[in-house]
Enzyme design. Sequence first.
Site, PDB file in Angstrom:
ATOM      1  N   GLN A  99      40.385   9.372 -33.429  1.00  0.00           N
ATOM      2  CA  GLN A  99      41.152   9.494 -32.192  1.00  0.00           C
ATOM      3  C   GLN A  99      40.195   9.743 -31.017  1.00  0.00           C
ATOM      4  O   GLN A  99      39.220  10.458 -31.176  1.00  0.00           O
ATOM      5  CB  GLN A  99      42.082  10.704 -32.401  1.00  0.00           C
ATOM      6  CG  GLN A  99      43.017  11.023 -31.304  1.00  0.00           C
ATOM      7  CD  GLN A  99      43.790  12.304 -31.635  1.00  0.00           C
ATOM      8  OE1 GLN A  99      43.684  12.852 -32.733  1.00  0.00           O
ATOM      9  NE2 GLN A  99      44.560  12.772 -30.685  1.00  0.00           N
ATOM     10  N   ARG A 100      40.478   9.162 -29.868  1.00  0.00           N
ATOM     11  CA  ARG A 100      39.594   9.273 -28.721  1.00  0.00           C
ATOM     12  C   ARG A 100      39.213  10.725 -28.419  1.00  0.00           C
ATOM     13  O   ARG A 100      38.057  11.030 -28.110  1.00  0.00           O
ATOM     14  CB  ARG A 100      40.240   8.631 -27.494  1.00  0.00           C
ATOM     15  CG  ARG A 100      39.281   8.309 -26.387  1.00  0.00           C
ATOM     16  CD  ARG A 100      39.997   7.608 -25.250  1.00  0.00           C
ATOM     17  NE  ARG A 100      40.112   6.179 -25.450  1.00  0.00           N
ATOM     18  CZ  ARG A 100      39.128   5.310 -25.209  1.00  0.00           C
ATOM     19  NH1 ARG A 100      37.961   5.736 -24.779  1.00  0.00           N
ATOM     20  NH2 ARG A 100      39.289   4.021 -25.406  1.00  0.00           N
TER      21      ARG A 100
END
Lengths: 279, 213
Positions: free
Chosen positions: B62-63
């Site tokens: 996830q970013r």
Amino acid sequence: MKSIYRWLTGTCELQRICKSCNETGDRTTAVEKSLGTSKTESLRKITTSLGINVNDAVQHIAVVKKINHESSINSEFICSLSKCLVQICTYSQLKDHVETIRSTTYDSNNKQHETMLMKLWDLLCPDNQLEQRISPQWTEIGFQGSNPETDFRGMGLLGLEQLVYFTENYTQVARKILSHSHHPTYGYSMAIVGIHLTNMAYSLLVSNALKPHFYYSNVSATLDEFHKVYCYLIVEFDSFWRSEKPENILIFNEIKEKFRLKTLQKLKTLRVLRSFELM
Amino acid sequence: MKKQSNKDLRILLLGLDNAGKTTILKKLASEDINHITPTQGFNIKTVQSSGFRLNVWDIGGQRKIRPYWRNYFENTDVLIYVIDSADRKRFDETGEQLGDLLDEDKLAGIPVLVFANKQDLLSAASASEIAENLNLHKIRDRKWQIQACSATTGEGISVCNKINPVNRILLMSIDWRFTSCCVYGGKNVGQLIIRESMICISEYSYLGLDLIS
């Protein structure tokens, strides 16, 4: 051993259980154990099979155990045995029902699925309109990226259904938790954590660790009540997470495991999971 | 930092969210893959093979979590980079992310194995298409390989395949250890490692990977 008792008292083990256990939970647990370890295969099957008619099962037990189920002397036993069987069978049915939902993959071509997803957004962020279906805004409520579809994974539709159940039935609590999840140091991704907690609720159910919760409370093992267990987990996890003062999200698995063990302990000692916030 | 034993290898599994890192990790460890959830933080599993212990670190993609990747760079033997071959819309993003990783000082020279995952999907790009897209052929400062796979079917991942990915990772690590030891610790240390790995190398030389040169 059982046969000596039977000879001495003139009653079978199930009758003795129903007579001696005052608490429903104790009784159901003992009846389930007795049936599960029975020498007669058809009795063992009662605890594991699906779609059992409780009345038929009670009659069958009476026949096998040579108990006259129509006689008024035994009516109390028959009544309490039925109650136990209802609890045992509802739990098995719940497991089956939950498995069906879990194994349904989220499908963006399915209108119902999409409506549910949009409902989640509207309930959590009433003042903030979603600009388009694929949008980085989804990360605000804790999905990983622009399309939540890929986040449900192994929990399938169950993950979404529980998030929606929680936000719909406890909207204020859910919004409070969403704001907690935005905390600069103790923040987390609410939706993703929610999906992890669906996994926890599911594992507790499948491993039978949730049996005490249903056997010892007055509630029957319905899907609604299972979702309430999930709501309990999400609310309790939120406060547990903050009380642990995590350095960052990387220790999530460690804290989740601690929380799981704590929940298991509660199921052993208190048996019924209840949260004040949800009352 | 605790010195790793020569038999302990540190493998880093990175890639965008939904690339399939955790599924690959579980598949490598022969575990059930039916109840996977998006990784918050990281997962670690140890896979034993030919007397080696591969400690595989799978960090969330996830970013928000990517800035923490660097916490795990130290002492890495092989970087495995996982790509969702069917998610063409994110090829640019994944290419940039890989480029950033290869520029990291702490990962300098470390061999990279790219898994072109999700080959079971009809829309999946082939390994060569991905290699071209990511400009893998321009990598000059390290050894790299690309492997087409499907974590869900096990194709290209399961150890029962003809080309066992664990052996591939093992060979890449040993090669890297040898090269870096020759540079930093002299030829003797390098040879020690070679001797230890001899059995494994001869056993799997059929792979035809000319790694020890």
